[in-house]
Design a protein around this motif. Structure first.
Motif, PDB file in Angstrom:
ATOM      1  N   ASN A   1      -2.174   2.853  -9.451  1.00 32.59           N
ATOM      2  CA  ASN A   1      -3.717   2.485  -9.048  1.00 32.59           C
ATOM      3  C   ASN A   1      -3.780   1.075  -8.828  1.00 32.59           C
ATOM      4  O   ASN A   1      -4.634   0.655  -8.044  1.00 32.59           O
ATOM      5  CB  ASN A   1      -4.412   2.925 -10.086  1.00 32.59           C
ATOM      6  N   ASP A   2      -2.974   0.318  -9.805  1.00 32.98           N
ATOM      7  CA  ASP A   2      -3.276  -1.418  -9.559  1.00 32.98           C
ATOM      8  C   ASP A   2      -2.178  -1.896  -9.986  1.00 32.98           C
ATOM      9  O   ASP A   2      -1.574  -1.398 -11.160  1.00 32.98           O
ATOM     10  CB  ASP A   2      -4.587  -1.582 -10.426  1.00 32.98           C
TER      11      ASP A   2
ATOM     12  N   LYS B   1       0.740  -1.190   0.143  1.00 32.68           N
ATOM     13  CA  LYS B   1      -0.067  -0.044  -0.027  1.00 32.68           C
ATOM     14  C   LYS B   1       0.782   1.205   0.045  1.00 32.68           C
ATOM     15  O   LYS B   1       0.698   2.209  -0.670  1.00 32.68           O
ATOM     16  CB  LYS B   1      -1.171  -0.118   1.242  1.00 32.68           C
ATOM     17  N   ALA B   2       2.089   1.199   1.002  1.00 30.63           N
ATOM     18  CA  ALA B   2       2.681   2.374   0.862  1.00 30.63           C
ATOM     19  C   ALA B   2       3.642   2.635  -0.476  1.00 30.63           C
ATOM     20  O   ALA B   2       3.773   3.740  -1.034  1.00 30.63           O
ATOM     21  CB  ALA B   2       3.879   2.154   1.991  1.00 30.63           C
ATOM     22  N   VAL B   3       4.000   1.511  -1.142  1.00 27.46           N
ATOM     23  CA  VAL B   3       4.829   1.513  -2.482  1.00 27.46           C
ATOM     24  C   VAL B   3       3.762   2.238  -3.406  1.00 27.46           C
ATOM     25  O   VAL B   3       4.028   3.050  -4.226  1.00 27.46           O
ATOM     26  CB  VAL B   3       5.403   0.255  -2.784  1.00 27.46           C
ATOM     27  N   MET B   4       2.550   1.626  -3.556  1.00 27.53           N
ATOM     28  CA  MET B   4       1.644   2.034  -4.380  1.00 27.53           C
ATOM     29  C   MET B   4       1.377   3.795  -4.139  1.00 27.53           C
ATOM     30  O   MET B   4       1.192   4.359  -5.124  1.00 27.53           O
ATOM     31  CB  MET B   4       0.419   1.069  -4.456  1.00 27.53           C
ATOM     32  N   GLU B   5       1.101   3.980  -2.897  1.00 24.09           N
ATOM     33  CA  GLU B   5       0.782   5.308  -2.815  1.00 24.09           C
ATOM     34  C   GLU B   5       1.802   6.230  -3.182  1.00 24.09           C
ATOM     35  O   GLU B   5       1.650   7.454  -3.724  1.00 24.09           O
ATOM     36  CB  GLU B   5       0.096   5.477  -1.308  1.00 24.09           C
ATOM     37  N   LYS B   6       2.962   5.801  -2.668  1.00 22.93           N
ATOM     38  CA  LYS B   6       4.129   6.823  -3.102  1.00 22.93           C
ATOM     39  C   LYS B   6       4.621   6.890  -4.494  1.00 22.93           C
ATOM     40  O   LYS B   6       4.709   8.106  -4.737  1.00 22.93           O
ATOM     41  CB  LYS B   6       5.529   5.999  -2.436  1.00 22.93           C
ATOM     42  N   PHE B   7       4.222   5.950  -5.313  1.00 22.85           N
ATOM     43  CA  PHE B   7       4.592   6.180  -6.814  1.00 22.85           C
ATOM     44  C   PHE B   7       3.257   6.479  -7.563  1.00 22.85           C
ATOM     45  O   PHE B   7       3.321   6.130  -8.780  1.00 22.85           O
ATOM     46  CB  PHE B   7       5.079   4.926  -7.341  1.00 22.85           C
TER      47      PHE B   7
END
Length: 489
Positions: free
Chosen positions: A281-282, A272-278
């Motif tokens: 979306n999926d 979740k943190a990696v997806m939010e940082k960069f």
């Protein structure tokens, strides 16, 4: 035994994996798999030692793997250790582990781990002519690799893994809002130095490893999304985990092993943190990762397409080494090496290390002529070199560090026995080519036995080269401190 049967072992911080595959007309067919969630990272103490129970669990697993590998040609086997083994200071465990397996263990860098993961993923997905970002959440680290087809553009290894994070923030097997907030803040700080703009070009996102595959299965079970993992699905799943509150409840709800349930919340928070940082979306969860990359890399070595050779070539050009001189030294070095017996338990032929060291012996000149051999050694030992294990790099660095001037046997204490004669050979080869003239060396005799080096040149040749004779006299002085003797005629 069929030479096309390969065995690979991935000694991760969370799980140990073994895969036996057979090459069949260009296809790789898996004929056996073994897996054990050893969770080695849980057994790593603050002073980087292993707890007795973790050590015993790991060695028992490796003994089983060793039994399965026993019938395979050892040159068709590759064993790779990752984050926890990179940190481990107890060298005796590695020796015991190698004994249980029957083959050496290669401890690889974070970048090399990332490269192999990327290699294992892109061979089995459709890239649609787009860039690919591969995310792999391991037990001790998380690898991020951005690539364009088979070319890696950027690779990072984050010192954050699902076991390490769970060990730090979920030590009581409970999942609370306060723990989640603390872990999330920690992850945000760890990711802070990274540029959030990975690329402006179209990019596909792939998630590898058991953690990401398990998260996808949990999302599907709860009808929180489709095949791809989205940020929204992860947020909804996190709410469910918080409502369950304990590892035991998570284990029962999702039919997970205790080991997997204990680290799944940590893995979710990392993803979740990696997806939010960069701003991802999926991502698409894939079934291939490090093991498949190791298989493909091993297959390349067997078919003489070794990534390490490309890395050496790149280094020689990057640092502007004199390739003609390096090649002359390499030819003479290998000429001498072929005259003596160089045995090893390693899977790599010792003469490969001598060849690489010969080609690299002057790269330190790019920094300074003064003690350039030390600069060469430092660059090789500390750089991220694609295809090389840490042991590979230490062997080459020791040869380079000792190939000029002072010679110190203490530098070879934990290295294979063949490293000393290889170093002596490179010293002599560099000495013989000091004039840097293009003329090849004449045929000569060379032997090394019981700390005695002997050289026999064609009649009259040494008298025609007084500078070489003078250098050999000096070489005798450098070596006599360690009771190494050299004679020539």
């Amino acid at each position: 035994m069929d030479e096309k049967i390969l065995g690979v072992v991935d000694l991760g911080s969370n799980s140990f994996h073994l895969a036996i595959v057979q090459e069949d007309n260009g296809r790789l067919v898996v004929i056996d798999r073994m897996k054990s969630m050893v969770q080695l990272a849980y057994g790593l103490t603050e002073d980087k030692q292993l707890l007795p129970e973790a050590r015993e669990k790991a060695l028992n697993c490796l003994a089983q793997f060793g039994e399965r590998l026993a019938e395979i040609d050892r040159h068709n086997i590759r064993v790779v250790g990752t984050n926890t083994l990179r940190q481990l200071k107890d060298k005796s465990f590695i020796r015991e582990a190698e004994k249980a397996l029957g083959v050496p263990i290669e401890i690889i860098s974070g970048r090399e781990e990332a490269r192999l993961i990327y290699l294992g993923v892109i061979q089995y997905v459709d890239l649609h002519d787009q860039l690919a970002l591969v995310i792999d959440i391991g037990g001790g680290s998380t690898e991020l690799v951005l690539g364009d087809k088979d070319k890696i553009l950027r690779a990072s290894s984050l010192e954050i893994g699902c076991v390490r994070l769970s060990k730090q923030f979920f030590i009581d097997d409970k999942i609370s809002k306060k723990q989640v907030q603390s872990a999330s803040l920690y992850l945000e700080n760890e990711l802070l130095p990274f540029n959030s703009n990975l690329t402006t070009e179209p990019c596909q996102y792939f998630g590898a490893s058991g953690t990401i595959k398990t998260l996808r299965e949990m999302i599907l079970q709860e009808n929180l999304g489709e095949d791809n993992i989205t940020i929204e699905a992860l947020k909804k799943l996190l709410k469910i985990l918080l409502s369950l509150g304990t590892v035991r409840a998570i284990e029962r709800r999702f039919d997970l092993t205790t080991e997997r349930a204990r680290v799944i919340c940590g893995g979710l928070l990392i993803l979740k943190a990696v997806m939010e940082k960069f701003s991802i979306n999926d991502i698409q969860a894939v079934d291939t990762a490090l093991r498949e990359g190791i298989i493909l890399d091993l297959l390349g070595r067997i078919h003489k397409e070794d990534m390490r050779d490309l890395t050496i070539e790149s280094l020689v050009h990057r640092f502007g080494a004199n390739i003609e001189q390096a090649k002359r030294v390499e030819v003479t070095s290998l000429y001498m090496a072929n005259k003596i017996n160089l045995s090893t338990e390693l899977l790599t032929d010792p003469k490969r290390y001598l060849s690489w060291a010969s080609l690299l012996h002057e790269i330190g000149l790019a920094i300074s002529y003064h003690r350039h051999y030390k600069h060469s050694a430092y660059l090789i030992e500390h750089a991220d070199l694609d295809g090389f294990s840490r042991t590979d790099q230490k062997i080459i660095a020791a040869i380079l560090y000792n190939h000029k001037r002072r010679f110190n046997l203490d530098d070879f204490e934990y290295l294979p026995d063949f490293v000393v004669p290889l170093t002596l050979i490179l010293r002599l080869s560099v000495l013989l080519h000091r004039s840097r003239e293009p003329q090849p060396m004449p045929e000569f005799d060379f032997s090394y036995e019981k700390k005695q080096i002997s050289l026999k040149f064609p009649q009259g040749w040494i008298e025609e080269h007084p500078l070489i004779q003078q250098d050999l006299e000096l070489e005798r002085e450098w070596l006599e401190e360690f009771k190494l003797d050299i004679n020539w005629q």
